[in-house]
Motif scaffolding. Structure first.
Motif, PDB file in Angstrom:
ATOM      1  N   THR A 103       0.854  -1.198   0.000  1.00  0.00           N
ATOM      2  CA  THR A 103       0.000   0.000   0.000  1.00  0.00           C
ATOM      3  C   THR A 103       0.891   1.250   0.000  1.00  0.00           C
ATOM      4  OG1 THR A 103      -1.978   0.988   1.032  1.00  0.00           O
ATOM      5  CG2 THR A 103      -0.271   0.217   2.543  1.00  0.00           C
ATOM      6  N   ASP A 159       2.542   4.850   1.100  1.00  0.00           N
ATOM      7  CA  ASP A 159       2.910   5.387   2.414  1.00  0.00           C
ATOM      8  C   ASP A 159       2.708   6.901   2.421  1.00  0.00           C
ATOM      9  OD1 ASP A 159       4.051   6.235   4.750  1.00  0.00           O
ATOM     10  OD2 ASP A 159       6.040   5.390   4.371  1.00  0.00           O
ATOM     11  N   PHE A 179      -2.413   5.047   4.635  1.00  0.00           N
ATOM     12  CA  PHE A 179      -1.653   4.520   5.770  1.00  0.00           C
ATOM     13  C   PHE A 179      -0.249   5.095   5.820  1.00  0.00           C
ATOM     14  CE2 PHE A 179      -4.817   1.327   4.808  1.00  0.00           C
ATOM     15  CZ  PHE A 179      -5.232   0.889   6.059  1.00  0.00           C
ATOM     16  N   LEU A 219      -0.194   1.269   9.908  1.00  0.00           N
ATOM     17  CA  LEU A 219      -0.336  -0.029   9.250  1.00  0.00           C
ATOM     18  C   LEU A 219       0.045  -1.133  10.245  1.00  0.00           C
ATOM     19  CD1 LEU A 219      -1.092  -1.257   6.464  1.00  0.00           C
ATOM     20  CD2 LEU A 219       1.351  -1.391   5.985  1.00  0.00           C
ATOM     21  N   THR A 222      -2.383  -4.111  11.745  1.00  0.00           N
ATOM     22  CA  THR A 222      -2.068  -5.531  11.588  1.00  0.00           C
ATOM     23  C   THR A 222      -1.776  -6.200  12.933  1.00  0.00           C
ATOM     24  OG1 THR A 222       0.176  -4.839  10.989  1.00  0.00           O
ATOM     25  CG2 THR A 222      -1.306  -5.407   9.196  1.00  0.00           C
TER      26      THR A 222
END
Ligand SMILES: [Zn+2]
Length: 292
Positions: free
Chosen positions: A193, A195, A219, A224, A228
């Motif tokens: 993804t 940054d 994110f 991130l 997670t």
């Protein structure tokens, strides 16, 4: 700054402030959501979470129908260089999982699936766009039309891949929790993804190329990790991936940032060369399940 009643999709905080107004003036259609769309800086209203700094689109987040109707012919013309990109990702995956079954969520026309099959993986993909799914089928690639989670796929996977998808969804936490349920005990999850804290994002501000309508969640490395970790994953690799482009593709996009007198003509034969580009503004992370 105006406080909003919205809830952060990452940490659940209500401490969100509006940082950008919508500059969408036309009625949105699927073309706005094309992978190759280059309307940089055009987004819906964006808010930032004061707790975790995640940036999310505050309104008009019901976007899945745009993906179902998406036709992206330019994407298919960039297939060769995208395949080099996918092969690079698979090379990294190979270090952790040299074989097994692989699911690519948001697989497009199946470029990563094709590369994975060539490397001996038992690979399949899921893609919402009817058109991209058809393109995969024309090549005989095992891509399902629809969204994840989905019936008729394996119970569990050794590898699940989510490349440039998480920034398109309004329920990132739910998505990665569903993914975890589909991972084998020793399975790995691979995510890429943009940054939003990267150098280019900071200097270009809202002109950064990842600010676009299709991206509704932004994110950084920290949130991130928050997302997670709190969803039961443990990071095993973090990398800034390179992307592969034809010079032609880059030049066309670069011109958008330059005044017209700097639009220097570049010969066709040079435009056809494919080069790697690492702007350090993307994150590639590999996770395993955290059972601690
Ligand atoms: Zn937050």
């Amino acid at each position: 700054m105006e406080k909003s009643k919205n809830k952060c999709w990452v940490c659940g905080s209500y401490d969100l402030v509006k940082i950008k107004d919508s500059n969408v003036t036309e009625e949105l259609v699927s073309d706005n959501y094309a992978i190759t769309n280059s309307d940089y800086g055009k987004t819906g209203e964006l808010s930032k979470c004061l707790n975790c700094h995640f940036i999310q689109c505050t309104k008009e987040n019901d976007v899945i129908h745009f993906y179902e109707n998406l036709v992206d012919t330019e994407y298919e013309t960039t297939r060769a260089q995208r395949k080099i990109q996918e092969q690079r990702i698979l090379k990294l995956i190979h270090k952790f999982k040299p074989k097994g079954n692989l699911l690519d969520i948001g697989s497009g026309s199946g470029i990563l699936v094709e590369a994975a099959l060539e490397m001996g993986y038992d690979a399949e993909g899921i893609e919402p766009s009817v058109w991209l799914h058809k393109k995969a089928k024309e090549r005989g690639l095992p891509v399902h039309n629809g969204t994840f989670p989905m019936k008729n796929i394996d119970d569990e996977y050794d590898i699940i891949v989510l490349v440039d998808v998480i920034e398109h969804v309004n329920n990132p936490k739910q998505l990665i929790s569903e993914i975890r349920k589909k991972l084998k005990t020793e399975g790995i999850f691979v995510m890429i993804t943009p940054d939003v804290s990267s150098f280019f994002a900071r200097i270009l501000k809202f002109r950064w190329w990842h600010y676009r309508i299709a991206h509704i969640g932004y994110f950084n490395k920290k949130n991130l990790k928050l997302l997670t970790n709190s969803s039961g994953y443990k990071q095993i690799l973090f990398k800034r991936p390179s992307w592969y482009f034809k010079i032609d593709y880059l030049v066309k996009r670069l011109y958008k940032f330059l005044p017209s007198f700097l639009h220097i003509p570049i010969p066709q034969f040079i435009r056809q060369i494919v080069i790697p580009l690492n702007l350090g503004d993307s994150m590639l992370v590999i996770y395993k399940k955290n059972d601690d």
